[in-house]
Design a protein around this motif. Structure first.
Motif, PDB file in Angstrom:
ATOM      1  N   SER A  53     -12.147  12.393  -1.228  1.00  0.00           N
ATOM      2  CA  SER A  53     -13.176  11.745  -0.420  1.00  0.00           C
ATOM      3  C   SER A  53     -13.939  12.762   0.428  1.00  0.00           C
ATOM      4  CB  SER A  53     -12.545  10.700   0.497  1.00  0.00           C
ATOM      5  OG  SER A  53     -13.503  10.177   1.384  1.00  0.00           O
ATOM      6  N   GLN A  54     -15.262  12.591   0.458  1.00  0.00           N
ATOM      7  CA  GLN A  54     -16.100  13.437   1.300  1.00  0.00           C
ATOM      8  C   GLN A  54     -16.280  12.846   2.693  1.00  0.00           C
ATOM      9  OE1 GLN A  54     -17.213  16.527   0.121  1.00  0.00           O
ATOM     10  NE2 GLN A  54     -15.754  15.895  -1.476  1.00  0.00           N
ATOM     11  N   ASN A  55     -15.844  11.591   2.860  1.00  0.00           N
ATOM     12  CA  ASN A  55     -16.014  10.924   4.148  1.00  0.00           C
ATOM     13  C   ASN A  55     -14.792  10.052   4.436  1.00  0.00           C
ATOM     14  OD1 ASN A  55     -16.809   9.546   6.448  1.00  0.00           O
ATOM     15  ND2 ASN A  55     -18.866   9.080   5.692  1.00  0.00           N
ATOM     16  N   PRO A  56     -13.696  10.666   4.890  1.00  0.00           N
ATOM     17  CA  PRO A  56     -12.465   9.910   5.151  1.00  0.00           C
ATOM     18  C   PRO A  56     -12.649   8.757   6.131  1.00  0.00           C
ATOM     19  CG  PRO A  56     -12.010  12.256   5.147  1.00  0.00           C
ATOM     20  CD  PRO A  56     -13.498  12.116   5.102  1.00  0.00           C
ATOM     21  N   VAL A  57     -13.473   8.936   7.151  1.00  0.00           N
ATOM     22  CA  VAL A  57     -13.690   7.864   8.117  1.00  0.00           C
ATOM     23  C   VAL A  57     -14.239   6.635   7.407  1.00  0.00           C
ATOM     24  CG1 VAL A  57     -14.988   7.131  10.161  1.00  0.00           C
ATOM     25  CG2 VAL A  57     -14.051   9.452  10.051  1.00  0.00           C
ATOM     26  N   ASP A  58     -15.185   6.850   6.513  1.00  0.00           N
ATOM     27  CA  ASP A  58     -15.785   5.747   5.768  1.00  0.00           C
ATOM     28  C   ASP A  58     -14.756   5.058   4.880  1.00  0.00           C
ATOM     29  OD1 ASP A  58     -18.183   4.253   5.139  1.00  0.00           O
ATOM     30  OD2 ASP A  58     -18.087   5.151   3.149  1.00  0.00           O
ATOM     31  N   ASP A  59     -13.798   5.818   4.333  1.00  0.00           N
ATOM     32  CA  ASP A  59     -12.740   5.226   3.505  1.00  0.00           C
ATOM     33  C   ASP A  59     -11.941   4.191   4.295  1.00  0.00           C
ATOM     34  OD1 ASP A  59     -13.536   6.904   1.492  1.00  0.00           O
ATOM     35  OD2 ASP A  59     -11.554   7.745   1.105  1.00  0.00           O
ATOM     36  N   SER A  88      -0.755   9.844   8.099  1.00  0.00           N
ATOM     37  CA  SER A  88       0.467  10.611   8.329  1.00  0.00           C
ATOM     38  C   SER A  88       1.243  10.945   7.056  1.00  0.00           C
ATOM     39  CB  SER A  88       1.384   9.847   9.292  1.00  0.00           C
ATOM     40  OG  SER A  88       1.575   8.511   8.854  1.00  0.00           O
ATOM     41  N   SER A  89       0.740  10.529   5.902  1.00  0.00           N
ATOM     42  CA  SER A  89       1.414  10.916   4.664  1.00  0.00           C
ATOM     43  C   SER A  89       1.264  12.416   4.460  1.00  0.00           C
ATOM     44  CB  SER A  89       0.806  10.175   3.469  1.00  0.00           C
ATOM     45  OG  SER A  89       1.276  10.739   2.253  1.00  0.00           O
ATOM     46  N   PRO A  90       2.335  13.095   4.025  1.00  0.00           N
ATOM     47  CA  PRO A  90       2.234  14.537   3.807  1.00  0.00           C
ATOM     48  C   PRO A  90       1.713  14.895   2.413  1.00  0.00           C
ATOM     49  CG  PRO A  90       4.499  13.851   3.465  1.00  0.00           C
ATOM     50  CD  PRO A  90       3.722  12.614   3.879  1.00  0.00           C
ATOM     51  N   ASN A  91       1.384  13.876   1.612  1.00  0.00           N
ATOM     52  CA  ASN A  91       1.105  14.123   0.191  1.00  0.00           C
ATOM     53  C   ASN A  91      -0.367  14.112  -0.177  1.00  0.00           C
ATOM     54  OD1 ASN A  91       3.928  14.242  -0.340  1.00  0.00           O
ATOM     55  ND2 ASN A  91       3.992  12.010  -0.280  1.00  0.00           N
ATOM     56  N   THR A  92      -1.247  13.983   0.829  1.00  0.00           N
ATOM     57  CA  THR A  92      -2.686  14.093   0.618  1.00  0.00           C
ATOM     58  C   THR A  92      -3.190  15.236   1.481  1.00  0.00           C
ATOM     59  OG1 THR A  92      -2.956  11.743   0.130  1.00  0.00           O
ATOM     60  CG2 THR A  92      -4.912  12.928   0.867  1.00  0.00           C
ATOM     61  N   PRO A  93      -3.729  16.301   0.860  1.00  0.00           N
ATOM     62  CA  PRO A  93      -4.147  17.484   1.628  1.00  0.00           C
ATOM     63  C   PRO A  93      -5.099  17.136   2.775  1.00  0.00           C
ATOM     64  CG  PRO A  93      -4.235  17.935  -0.731  1.00  0.00           C
ATOM     65  CD  PRO A  93      -3.953  16.470  -0.593  1.00  0.00           C
ATOM     66  N   GLY A  94      -4.776  17.649   3.951  1.00  0.00           N
ATOM     67  CA  GLY A  94      -5.646  17.483   5.113  1.00  0.00           C
ATOM     68  C   GLY A  94      -5.516  16.157   5.831  1.00  0.00           C
ATOM     69  N   LEU A  95      -4.729  15.233   5.292  1.00  0.00           N
ATOM     70  CA  LEU A  95      -4.670  13.900   5.888  1.00  0.00           C
ATOM     71  C   LEU A  95      -4.099  13.929   7.304  1.00  0.00           C
ATOM     72  CD1 LEU A  95      -5.162  10.847   5.270  1.00  0.00           C
ATOM     73  CD2 LEU A  95      -2.720  10.715   4.733  1.00  0.00           C
ATOM     74  N   GLY A 130       0.818  -1.207   0.000  1.00  0.00           N
ATOM     75  CA  GLY A 130       0.000   0.000   0.000  1.00  0.00           C
ATOM     76  C   GLY A 130       0.856   1.264   0.000  1.00  0.00           C
ATOM     77  N   SER A 131       0.217   2.401   0.203  1.00  0.00           N
ATOM     78  CA  SER A 131      -1.146   2.562   0.687  1.00  0.00           C
ATOM     79  C   SER A 131      -2.178   2.261  -0.408  1.00  0.00           C
ATOM     80  CB  SER A 131      -1.376   3.988   1.200  1.00  0.00           C
ATOM     81  OG  SER A 131      -0.625   4.229   2.350  1.00  0.00           O
ATOM     82  N   VAL A 132      -3.325   1.711   0.038  1.00  0.00           N
ATOM     83  CA  VAL A 132      -4.406   1.346  -0.862  1.00  0.00           C
ATOM     84  C   VAL A 132      -5.609   2.224  -0.556  1.00  0.00           C
ATOM     85  CG1 VAL A 132      -5.759  -0.551  -1.809  1.00  0.00           C
ATOM     86  CG2 VAL A 132      -3.569  -1.036  -0.691  1.00  0.00           C
ATOM     87  N   THR A 133      -6.212   2.794  -1.599  1.00  0.00           N
ATOM     88  CA  THR A 133      -7.393   3.638  -1.441  1.00  0.00           C
ATOM     89  C   THR A 133      -8.635   2.904  -1.932  1.00  0.00           C
ATOM     90  OG1 THR A 133      -7.030   4.665  -3.608  1.00  0.00           O
ATOM     91  CG2 THR A 133      -6.059   5.765  -1.701  1.00  0.00           C
ATOM     92  N   PRO A 134      -9.814   3.266  -1.432  1.00  0.00           N
ATOM     93  CA  PRO A 134     -11.030   2.568  -1.850  1.00  0.00           C
ATOM     94  C   PRO A 134     -11.249   2.572  -3.364  1.00  0.00           C
ATOM     95  CG  PRO A 134     -11.477   3.888   0.088  1.00  0.00           C
ATOM     96  CD  PRO A 134     -10.090   4.254  -0.354  1.00  0.00           C
TER      97      PRO A 134
END
Length: 393
Positions: free
Chosen positions: A183-189, A209-216, A118-122
């Motif tokens: 994503s509009q619902n990160p928790v759901d992801d 903790s990745s710095p490459n996704t805004p707001g993560l 990963g990381s793996v996204t939905p």
């Protein structure tokens, strides 16, 4: 035959013989895991290629198991039991190398004790624009801003299910979970990730903790983390499998002492209690010692410049959790001593990736050999005996 033609034929014969000899030498050197051959020939050639292309090539080589199985037999002292899992050795490959779960068997055969993919996204996503990977050769470091380029849950799940059911792979595999950029619902992801991979992974890593996704990284804040982990653990507890997959949390190395204290309070709450921590992800900070044309590129920095910071953070979290939550230590591990330092700081297991880029498969064996020697030198009969020995609780 004319003298000129004769000379040409002789030259052609010499080239064939030389090429054949080099091929035989190369094959033998690769088979033997010749470290000098990798250092002086294979890797300098690989580093002539664009970093991302080189990365893809390395994954392909591992995928098709073109590197022979390591002939190094792990000493008994390197085997370790963490949670309910028996690791043949404590040295794993960090997430970020095999993003799509293609090369697990090949990585296992070169000697890693466990593999984290990963990381793996939905949903599949391309990640950030290229170029997005940069070598800092003088610093033995890499900056990346991949941005969770992923083939998505379904594709990666099918690979792991095939690995488990058809290929009968029994090695330890972790799945690093991410969220989609829009994503509009990160928790759901993350909940979807637990539900999807809970049946095929030994452990799941919540990567916020990745710095490459805004707001993560905002999800590491106390209130948001409490909400996130509460939902994820509830989902994990519903997975129809025994034992259920372990849940680990991966943290950034740029957190303040107060933020670390806040996180320790959250994960010590029974409703948010994770099974382990991965320390640490890449850093966005840039030390003045960094040199080269790409030293100030945006993205996450990994490699030797991260080593001391990640080790210090391991020690801090080991103290804050009173040594009760196992830690996977990662960041700047190039030698057995680097691995040993993290173990003595509180890591039960370790991972590396950047050293694999700079030194190839022989580095796995070298780290294990050196770690084994250090354990014996200090009178330890197992990895577990050395965990946290440099920390006063």
């Amino acid at each position: 035959m004319s003298p000129r033609r004769l000379v040409l034929e002789q030259l052609k014969t010499m080239l064939y013989v030389s090429a054949g000899g080099f091929s035989l030498f190369s094959t033998y050197s690769i088979y033997q895991g010749n470290e000098n051959f990798y250092e002086n020939i294979i890797l300098p050639l690989a580093h002539k290629i664009d970093p991302e292309t080189s990365h893809k090539l390395a994954v392909t080589v591992s995928k098709y198991q073109l590197i022979p199985k390591s002939n190094f037999k792990d000493p008994a002292e390197l085997s370790t039991n963490v949670w309910h899992l028996n690791f043949k050795n404590p040295v794993g490959v960090a997430a970020g190398f095999d993003k799509q779960g293609e090369a697990v068997e090949g990585l296992d055969k070169v000697g890693f004790g466990f593999v984290e993919i990963g990381s793996v996204t939905p949903v599949p996503q391309l990640g950030n624009d290229k170029p997005r990977v940069f070598r800092l050769i003088e610093n033995s470091a890499i900056i990346n801003r991949y941005g969770f380029n992923s083939e998505g849950h379904d594709v990666v799940y099918d690979r792991l299910q095939d690995l488990r059911e058809n290929k009968k792979f029994v090695g330890i595999v972790g799945v690093n979970l991410g969220k989609n950029k829009n994503s509009q619902n990160p928790v759901d992801d993350y909940v979807k990730g637990v539900q999807k991979f809970g049946s095929v992974a030994d452990y799941l890593v919540i990567n916020i903790s990745s710095p490459n996704t805004p707001g993560l990284r905002d999800w590491q804040a106390k209130d948001q983390l409490h909400n996130l982990l509460g939902n994820i653990i509830e989902a994990r507890n519903k997975v129809n499998r025994h034992p259920r997959p372990l849940l680990l949390l991966k943290l950034a190395p740029d957190l303040t002492k107060q933020e670390l204290e806040d996180i320790s309070q959250v994960i010590c709450d029974a409703k948010c209690s994770v099974d382990g921590l991965v320390i640490s992800n890449t850093t966005i900070k840039r030390d003045p010692s960094l040199i080269g044309p790409h030293a100030q590129e945006s993205g996450g920095l990994s490699g030797i410049p991260l080593a001391n910071k990640s080790t210090e953070m391991i020690s801090d979290m080991y103290k804050l959790t009173k040594g009760k939550i196992p830690i996977i230590g990662v960041g700047g591990i190039f030698t057995g001593k680097d691995a040993y330092d993290k173990i003595k700081a509180g890591a039960s297991l370790i991972q590396f990736y950047t050293a694999f880029v700079y030194h190839g498969p022989p580095r796995v064996t070298r780290i294990k050999k050196e770690l084994h020697q250090l354990l014996l030198k200090d009178g330890y009969s197992s990895v577990g005996d050395a965990v946290g020995k440099d920390v006063k609780l």
